[in-house]
Scaffold this active site. Structure first.
Site, PDB file in Angstrom:
ATOM      1  N   TYR A   1      -2.535  19.510  -4.621  1.00 29.05           N
ATOM      2  CA  TYR A   1      -1.782  19.899  -5.898  1.00 29.05           C
ATOM      3  C   TYR A   1      -0.754  20.012  -4.766  1.00 29.05           C
ATOM      4  CZ  TYR A   1      -6.225  21.510  -8.309  1.00 29.05           C
ATOM      5  OH  TYR A   1      -8.000  20.997  -8.501  1.00 29.05           O
TER       6      TYR A   1
ATOM      7  N   ARG B   1      -9.419  18.136  -3.044  1.00 30.01           N
ATOM      8  CA  ARG B   1      -8.845  19.559  -4.566  1.00 30.01           C
ATOM      9  C   ARG B   1     -10.246  19.255  -5.409  1.00 30.01           C
ATOM     10  NH1 ARG B   1      -4.366  16.614  -7.822  1.00 30.01           N
ATOM     11  NH2 ARG B   1      -5.871  16.228  -9.523  1.00 30.01           N
ATOM     12  N   GLY B   2     -10.389  20.185  -5.804  1.00 29.55           N
ATOM     13  CA  GLY B   2     -11.136  20.227  -6.998  1.00 29.55           C
ATOM     14  C   GLY B   2     -13.047  20.457  -6.476  1.00 29.55           C
ATOM     15  N   GLU B   3     -13.608  20.322  -7.677  1.00 31.68           N
ATOM     16  CA  GLU B   3     -14.715  20.261  -7.504  1.00 31.68           C
ATOM     17  C   GLU B   3     -15.916  19.097  -7.038  1.00 31.68           C
ATOM     18  OE1 GLU B   3     -17.373  22.668 -10.949  1.00 31.68           O
ATOM     19  OE2 GLU B   3     -15.312  24.071 -11.090  1.00 31.68           O
ATOM     20  N   ASP B   4     -14.871  18.084  -7.286  1.00 24.10           N
ATOM     21  CA  ASP B   4     -15.410  16.461  -7.742  1.00 24.10           C
ATOM     22  C   ASP B   4     -15.426  16.235  -6.491  1.00 24.10           C
ATOM     23  OD1 ASP B   4     -17.722  14.344  -9.065  1.00 24.10           O
ATOM     24  OD2 ASP B   4     -15.306  13.622  -7.600  1.00 24.10           O
ATOM     25  N   SER B   5     -14.044  16.276  -5.827  1.00 19.95           N
ATOM     26  CA  SER B   5     -13.815  15.797  -4.459  1.00 19.95           C
ATOM     27  C   SER B   5     -14.209  16.491  -3.675  1.00 19.95           C
ATOM     28  CB  SER B   5     -11.991  15.621  -4.098  1.00 19.95           C
ATOM     29  OG  SER B   5     -11.490  16.582  -4.925  1.00 19.95           O
TER      30      SER B   5
ATOM     31  N   ASP C   1     -13.114  17.240 -15.063  1.00 23.02           N
ATOM     32  CA  ASP C   1     -14.237  17.684 -15.529  1.00 23.02           C
ATOM     33  C   ASP C   1     -14.578  15.399 -16.217  1.00 23.02           C
ATOM     34  OD1 ASP C   1     -13.705  19.890 -16.877  1.00 23.02           O
ATOM     35  OD2 ASP C   1     -11.589  19.368 -16.926  1.00 23.02           O
TER      36      ASP C   1
ATOM     37  N   GLN D   1     -13.518   5.412  -8.493  1.00 21.65           N
ATOM     38  CA  GLN D   1     -13.919   6.945  -7.476  1.00 21.65           C
ATOM     39  C   GLN D   1     -15.040   6.485  -6.592  1.00 21.65           C
ATOM     40  OE1 GLN D   1     -17.252   8.071 -10.684  1.00 21.65           O
ATOM     41  NE2 GLN D   1     -16.156  10.283 -10.339  1.00 21.65           N
TER      42      GLN D   1
END
Ligand code: TRH
Length: 365
Positions: free
Chosen positions: A192, A267-271, A19, A251
């Site tokens: 994760y 993992r996740g949307e940004d990475s 987020d 970042q």
């Protein structure tokens, strides 16, 4: 938009770092294009390592507890807001909205209010992107809120990508490449707790990857804990699998890490998007949801990227709860390398998300 505008971006950190990671990138990208940004966040702690230097044009503010606080009132009076973004459905405090609708401006059309949605390659994104919603209650009743969906096609809100990104990659590559001495394959691990992690590490410890030794660069936090849990049950051959524990990176450093590795587990949307822009083979640990909604989302992503069968199979195994086995030959680096380049090139041909957002706001305000 022709003149500089004031953006107020609202972010609530649910868990993990996606987020705030996405909101920070958007804020800095807007600021670099000359916009003024206030980022209101309920937990800014991750920014201490993600963005230790801050960014010119971005002001980070604590989630508003009381709009009546003199400091907040003075801030809003001095610089009224043109664009509101609520990230991922977080609700803007009603006191702020009341203030926003009451602020002097020629008309409702002079301002824009958007909900920035989660990234997905699923087909609903094209249908739902840029849909207006008439607000029926609260201080902003009668106003319009727009839904802005990032995505992989021209009919969506596009993908975050700064205008300088490709040039910076070329520059960094030119500095780093001649100095790279290691004969090991460099692999980033940001994950994760994938059930197949133990099988993967055991395999690499026995045979390396594609016949080469592996340098596993484990990111801080949950990833490091997951690897430590596996290592408590597994003795590794450090000649074939050498592990380096990374500190929390900014970042920018995180991106550089992905650009320099041979394979990135993200993992996740940004990475995952950063791994895509890196143009290197990658495996995505999609954020798991209790209702299993992440699985069709993963399939749509693999489909959209036209992933080869070996990459699809690996993703399915890596993201399946309880899947503890991986075929020894599961990683096909040369095929994945080729695919990563093709996928990146295809998406670079599209306009980035911030450009589309600026155009959208110009049209709908
Ligand atoms: O942390 P995440 O798992 O965040 C997730 C997802 O975004 C998910 O979709 C969302 O619903 C959930 O949170 C609530 O993964 P993501 O999105 O890749 O964000 C990680 C951010 O952390 C990214 O901006 C990169 C950054 N990062 C660093 O800057 N330095 C580091 O050392 C590391 C490990 C990460």
């Amino acid at each position: 938009m022709n003149r500089r505008h004031q953006w107020d971006i609202f972010c609530k950190v649910i868990d993990n770092f996606g987020d705030i990671g996405v909101c920070w990138r958007l804020s800095t990208d807007l600021a670099a294009r000359g916009e003024q940004v206030r980022l209101w966040v309920d937990d800014a702690s991750a920014l201490s390592w993600m963005a230790p230097a801050g960014a010119k044009g971005v002001e980070v503010l604590p989630w508003i507890q009381s709009i009546e606080s003199p400091a907040v009132s003075a801030l809003l009076a001095k610089q009224p807001s043109d664009v509101l973004i609520e990230a991922f459905g977080c609700e803007i405090p009603p006191e702020f909205l009341a203030r926003w609708v009451a602020q002097p401006a020629p008309s409702q059309q002079a301002r824009c209010w958007l909900n920035l949605e989660y990234l997905s390659a699923e087909s609903y994104v094209e249908r739902c992107h840029a849909m207006p919603s008439l607000v029926s209650h609260g201080p902003a009743a009668g106003w319009t809120k727009w839904f802005f969906y990032p995505g992989f096609t021209p009919q969506t809100g596009g993908l975050p990508r700064e205008p300088w990104l490709t040039q910076r990659m070329t520059d960094v590559d030119a500095q780093v490449e001649p100095h790279r001495a290691s004969s090991r394959l460099q692999v980033t691990l940001f994950c994760y707790e994938p059930p197949a992690l133990a099988a993967l590490l055991a395999e690499w410890s026995r045979h390396g990857l594609a016949g080469q030794p592996v340098e596993l660069l484990v990111t801080a936090g949950r990833s490091a804990q997951a690897v430590k849990a596996v290592l408590s049950q597994l003795t590794t051959n450090t000649e074939l699998l050498h592990i380096t524990w990374l500190p929390w990176l900014s970042q920018t450093e995180f991106d550089h890490l992905l650009w320099g590795c041979d394979l990135n587990f993200v993992r996740g949307e940004d990475s995952v998007l950063r791994a895509l822009w890196a143009g290197k083979p990658f495996v995505w640990s999609i954020y798991p949801q209790d209702d299993g909604a992440h699985l069709p989302k993963l399939e749509a992503f693999l489909q959209r990227l036209d992933a080869p069968a070996s990459l699809k199979a690996f993703h399915r195994a890596w993201n399946t709860a309880g899947e503890k086995r991986l075929a020894p030959s599961a990683v096909d680096l040369s095929e994945w390398r080729q695919h990563a380049k093709v996928a990146r090139t295809a998406l670079l041909g599209q306009e980035d998300m911030t450009s589309r957002l600026l155009q959208f706001v110009a049209k709908n305000r």
